[in-house]
Scaffold this motif. Sequence first.
Motif, PDB file in Angstrom:
ATOM      1  N   ALA A 179      10.092  54.084 -34.935  1.00  0.00           N
ATOM      2  CA  ALA A 179       9.800  54.908 -36.111  1.00  0.00           C
ATOM      3  C   ALA A 179       9.497  56.350 -35.698  1.00  0.00           C
ATOM      4  CB  ALA A 179       8.623  54.323 -36.887  1.00  0.00           C
ATOM      5  N   GLU A 180       8.747  56.528 -34.620  1.00  0.00           N
ATOM      6  CA  GLU A 180       8.446  57.864 -34.128  1.00  0.00           C
ATOM      7  C   GLU A 180       9.715  58.570 -33.647  1.00  0.00           C
ATOM      8  OE1 GLU A 180       5.394  58.046 -31.236  1.00  0.00           O
ATOM      9  OE2 GLU A 180       3.809  57.438 -32.632  1.00  0.00           O
ATOM     10  N   THR A 181      10.593  57.825 -32.995  1.00  0.00           N
ATOM     11  CA  THR A 181      11.852  58.398 -32.525  1.00  0.00           C
ATOM     12  C   THR A 181      12.702  58.866 -33.704  1.00  0.00           C
ATOM     13  OG1 THR A 181      11.875  56.986 -30.554  1.00  0.00           O
ATOM     14  CG2 THR A 181      13.974  57.930 -31.236  1.00  0.00           C
ATOM     15  N   LEU A 182      12.767  58.056 -34.745  1.00  0.00           N
ATOM     16  CA  LEU A 182      13.544  58.432 -35.931  1.00  0.00           C
ATOM     17  C   LEU A 182      12.914  59.622 -36.648  1.00  0.00           C
ATOM     18  CD1 LEU A 182      14.442  54.885 -37.341  1.00  0.00           C
ATOM     19  CD2 LEU A 182      15.912  56.468 -36.082  1.00  0.00           C
ATOM     20  N   ALA A 183      11.576  59.687 -36.672  1.00  0.00           N
ATOM     21  CA  ALA A 183      10.884  60.834 -37.268  1.00  0.00           C
ATOM     22  C   ALA A 183      11.210  62.104 -36.500  1.00  0.00           C
ATOM     23  CB  ALA A 183       9.375  60.586 -37.289  1.00  0.00           C
ATOM     24  N   ALA A 221      14.347  67.181 -35.854  1.00  0.00           N
ATOM     25  CA  ALA A 221      15.386  67.961 -35.188  1.00  0.00           C
ATOM     26  C   ALA A 221      16.509  68.317 -36.159  1.00  0.00           C
ATOM     27  CB  ALA A 221      15.941  67.181 -33.998  1.00  0.00           C
ATOM     28  N   LEU A 222      16.900  67.336 -36.982  1.00  0.00           N
ATOM     29  CA  LEU A 222      17.952  67.578 -37.971  1.00  0.00           C
ATOM     30  C   LEU A 222      17.518  68.629 -38.981  1.00  0.00           C
ATOM     31  CD1 LEU A 222      20.686  66.834 -39.234  1.00  0.00           C
ATOM     32  CD2 LEU A 222      19.515  65.009 -40.496  1.00  0.00           C
ATOM     33  N   GLY A 223      16.288  68.510 -39.468  1.00  0.00           N
ATOM     34  CA  GLY A 223      15.775  69.473 -40.442  1.00  0.00           C
ATOM     35  C   GLY A 223      15.725  70.882 -39.883  1.00  0.00           C
ATOM     36  N   MET A 224      15.278  71.020 -38.650  1.00  0.00           N
ATOM     37  CA  MET A 224      15.208  72.338 -38.023  1.00  0.00           C
ATOM     38  C   MET A 224      16.602  72.921 -37.809  1.00  0.00           C
ATOM     39  SD  MET A 224      12.097  71.559 -35.331  1.00  0.00           S
ATOM     40  CE  MET A 224      11.796  73.244 -34.751  1.00  0.00           C
ATOM     41  N   CYS A 225      17.548  72.073 -37.421  1.00  0.00           N
ATOM     42  CA  CYS A 225      18.936  72.531 -37.227  1.00  0.00           C
ATOM     43  C   CYS A 225      19.560  72.988 -38.548  1.00  0.00           C
ATOM     44  CB  CYS A 225      19.778  71.425 -36.611  1.00  0.00           C
ATOM     45  SG  CYS A 225      19.445  71.102 -34.869  1.00  0.00           S
ATOM     46  N   LEU A 226      19.328  72.229 -39.617  1.00  0.00           N
ATOM     47  CA  LEU A 226      19.883  72.583 -40.924  1.00  0.00           C
ATOM     48  C   LEU A 226      19.307  73.896 -41.437  1.00  0.00           C
ATOM     49  CD1 LEU A 226      20.020  69.128 -42.783  1.00  0.00           C
ATOM     50  CD2 LEU A 226      21.953  70.542 -42.064  1.00  0.00           C
ATOM     51  N   THR A 268      13.869  79.516 -34.548  1.00  0.00           N
ATOM     52  CA  THR A 268      14.004  78.101 -34.893  1.00  0.00           C
ATOM     53  C   THR A 268      14.842  77.380 -33.838  1.00  0.00           C
ATOM     54  OG1 THR A 268      13.829  78.583 -37.265  1.00  0.00           O
ATOM     55  CG2 THR A 268      14.795  76.465 -36.656  1.00  0.00           C
ATOM     56  N   ALA A 269      15.921  78.023 -33.377  1.00  0.00           N
ATOM     57  CA  ALA A 269      16.758  77.424 -32.328  1.00  0.00           C
ATOM     58  C   ALA A 269      15.948  77.210 -31.057  1.00  0.00           C
ATOM     59  CB  ALA A 269      17.959  78.330 -32.038  1.00  0.00           C
ATOM     60  N   ARG A 270      15.109  78.197 -30.715  1.00  0.00           N
ATOM     61  CA  ARG A 270      14.296  78.086 -29.509  1.00  0.00           C
ATOM     62  C   ARG A 270      13.362  76.870 -29.570  1.00  0.00           C
ATOM     63  NH1 ARG A 270      10.674  76.810 -26.839  1.00  0.00           N
ATOM     64  NH2 ARG A 270       9.176  77.946 -25.565  1.00  0.00           N
ATOM     65  N   TRP A 271      12.783  76.588 -30.744  1.00  0.00           N
ATOM     66  CA  TRP A 271      11.843  75.469 -30.869  1.00  0.00           C
ATOM     67  C   TRP A 271      12.547  74.154 -31.179  1.00  0.00           C
ATOM     68  CZ3 TRP A 271       7.517  76.137 -28.656  1.00  0.00           C
ATOM     69  CH2 TRP A 271       6.884  77.385 -28.640  1.00  0.00           C
ATOM     70  N   THR A 272      13.807  74.228 -31.616  1.00  0.00           N
ATOM     71  CA  THR A 272      14.556  73.000 -31.906  1.00  0.00           C
ATOM     72  C   THR A 272      15.036  72.324 -30.623  1.00  0.00           C
ATOM     73  OG1 THR A 272      15.304  73.894 -34.025  1.00  0.00           O
ATOM     74  CG2 THR A 272      16.545  72.041 -33.150  1.00  0.00           C
ATOM     75  N   ILE A 273      15.377  73.126 -29.617  1.00  0.00           N
ATOM     76  CA  ILE A 273      15.950  72.583 -28.371  1.00  0.00           C
ATOM     77  C   ILE A 273      15.069  71.510 -27.735  1.00  0.00           C
ATOM     78  CG2 ILE A 273      16.584  73.167 -25.993  1.00  0.00           C
ATOM     79  CD1 ILE A 273      17.645  75.851 -27.120  1.00  0.00           C
ATOM     80  N   PRO A 274      13.753  71.738 -27.520  1.00  0.00           N
ATOM     81  CA  PRO A 274      12.945  70.672 -26.913  1.00  0.00           C
ATOM     82  C   PRO A 274      12.808  69.436 -27.791  1.00  0.00           C
ATOM     83  CG  PRO A 274      11.578  72.571 -27.502  1.00  0.00           C
ATOM     84  CD  PRO A 274      12.991  72.988 -27.650  1.00  0.00           C
ATOM     85  N   VAL A 275      12.838  69.618 -29.129  1.00  0.00           N
ATOM     86  CA  VAL A 275      12.759  68.463 -30.029  1.00  0.00           C
ATOM     87  C   VAL A 275      14.017  67.616 -29.899  1.00  0.00           C
ATOM     88  CG1 VAL A 275      12.486  67.692 -32.413  1.00  0.00           C
ATOM     89  CG2 VAL A 275      11.301  69.746 -31.640  1.00  0.00           C
ATOM     90  N   VAL A 276      15.176  68.268 -29.867  1.00  0.00           N
ATOM     91  CA  VAL A 276      16.447  67.552 -29.695  1.00  0.00           C
ATOM     92  C   VAL A 276      16.477  66.843 -28.351  1.00  0.00           C
ATOM     93  CG1 VAL A 276      18.940  67.836 -29.432  1.00  0.00           C
ATOM     94  CG2 VAL A 276      17.737  69.100 -31.224  1.00  0.00           C
ATOM     95  N   ASP A 301      13.931  65.777 -26.482  1.00  0.00           N
ATOM     96  CA  ASP A 301      13.025  64.619 -26.522  1.00  0.00           C
ATOM     97  C   ASP A 301      13.609  63.479 -27.344  1.00  0.00           C
ATOM     98  OD1 ASP A 301      10.972  65.156 -24.833  1.00  0.00           O
ATOM     99  OD2 ASP A 301       9.466  65.554 -26.371  1.00  0.00           O
ATOM    100  N   THR A 302      14.251  63.834 -28.461  1.00  0.00           N
ATOM    101  CA  THR A 302      14.831  62.816 -29.337  1.00  0.00           C
ATOM    102  C   THR A 302      15.956  62.061 -28.649  1.00  0.00           C
ATOM    103  OG1 THR A 302      14.270  64.123 -31.304  1.00  0.00           O
ATOM    104  CG2 THR A 302      15.937  62.409 -31.567  1.00  0.00           C
ATOM    105  N   VAL A 303      16.832  62.803 -27.954  1.00  0.00           N
ATOM    106  CA  VAL A 303      17.943  62.164 -27.229  1.00  0.00           C
ATOM    107  C   VAL A 303      17.407  61.222 -26.159  1.00  0.00           C
ATOM    108  CG1 VAL A 303      19.884  62.588 -25.667  1.00  0.00           C
ATOM    109  CG2 VAL A 303      19.591  64.005 -27.707  1.00  0.00           C
ATOM    110  N   ARG A 304      16.396  61.651 -25.429  1.00  0.00           N
ATOM    111  CA  ARG A 304      15.796  60.794 -24.399  1.00  0.00           C
ATOM    112  C   ARG A 304      15.199  59.534 -25.014  1.00  0.00           C
ATOM    113  NH1 ARG A 304      12.549  65.504 -21.024  1.00  0.00           N
ATOM    114  NH2 ARG A 304      14.368  66.351 -19.902  1.00  0.00           N
ATOM    115  N   SER A 305      14.500  59.693 -26.140  1.00  0.00           N
ATOM    116  CA  SER A 305      13.882  58.544 -26.795  1.00  0.00           C
ATOM    117  C   SER A 305      14.928  57.569 -27.317  1.00  0.00           C
ATOM    118  CB  SER A 305      12.982  59.011 -27.947  1.00  0.00           C
ATOM    119  OG  SER A 305      11.912  59.795 -27.465  1.00  0.00           O
ATOM    120  N   LEU A 306      16.002  58.115 -27.890  1.00  0.00           N
ATOM    121  CA  LEU A 306      17.072  57.256 -28.407  1.00  0.00           C
ATOM    122  C   LEU A 306      17.758  56.488 -27.277  1.00  0.00           C
ATOM    123  CD1 LEU A 306      18.678  59.586 -31.101  1.00  0.00           C
ATOM    124  CD2 LEU A 306      17.429  57.460 -31.524  1.00  0.00           C
ATOM    125  N   ARG A 307      17.965  57.154 -26.151  1.00  0.00           N
ATOM    126  CA  ARG A 307      18.546  56.465 -24.987  1.00  0.00           C
ATOM    127  C   ARG A 307      17.631  55.348 -24.506  1.00  0.00           C
ATOM    128  NH1 ARG A 307      20.661  61.610 -21.328  1.00  0.00           N
ATOM    129  NH2 ARG A 307      22.614  61.981 -22.476  1.00  0.00           N
TER     130      ARG A 307
END
Length: 230
Positions: free
Chosen positions: A83-87, A92-97, A203-211, A213-219
Amino acid sequence: MQPLRKTRSSGEVTAAQTARLAVLAGTPGLLLTAYAAATSTSLTIRADLALTLMDMLVLVTVAIVAGGRRNGGAGRKRQAALAETLANAFAALGMCLSMAIVASIAVQRIAAGGVEPQGQGVVLAMNLNLAYAVINLWILRRWKARNRLAASALARAQICLFSDKLSSNLLIAASLATAMIWQGTLMARFIDPVAGLLIATMTARWTIPVVRDTVRSLRREFRRARKPIV
């Protein structure tokens, strides 16, 4: 082992409280920002509305995830981790959009010769962003304290989100104040869209670490899902 469990439990309580406070604090700001956007021609105020709307959706999700986490068996902990990974993925998606929306409108405004911010919503938005810079700094400090207490990808994502919100607050307030000072000049027409590009860059600068972390968690979750049950 007992101190570690107490630390984790305390960290979860802090995360849930901070997430709820963020939602409560952000709701009036969203409504006032919508009013300011409707009563002005400013791109940065519309950018602020887009950012705030996406952020509120993320914050509600985080509040649900953080508030629903409880001590339990391995299965429950795994569900909480997923659930935390999906959040985080949603954050990350919201920040990118929001970054893409703000950048595209800014480019269009610059190509059209710029637009000077006008309307009664300009002063409201400037003061609102100054006030929320203080509020978001306070919430950011709470998330940093929570991460020190019990480090997690969820807390790191919220630190990035509120760092982005704080930098946006300061950029928007500064750009609107500068545009009012230089009112009527050619420069004033381009301050707004240039500020929009700066907001998108931050926003791009702060989105990169979120993305990341998310990719690592999903893996990690994918590897766990493929692991045979013994």
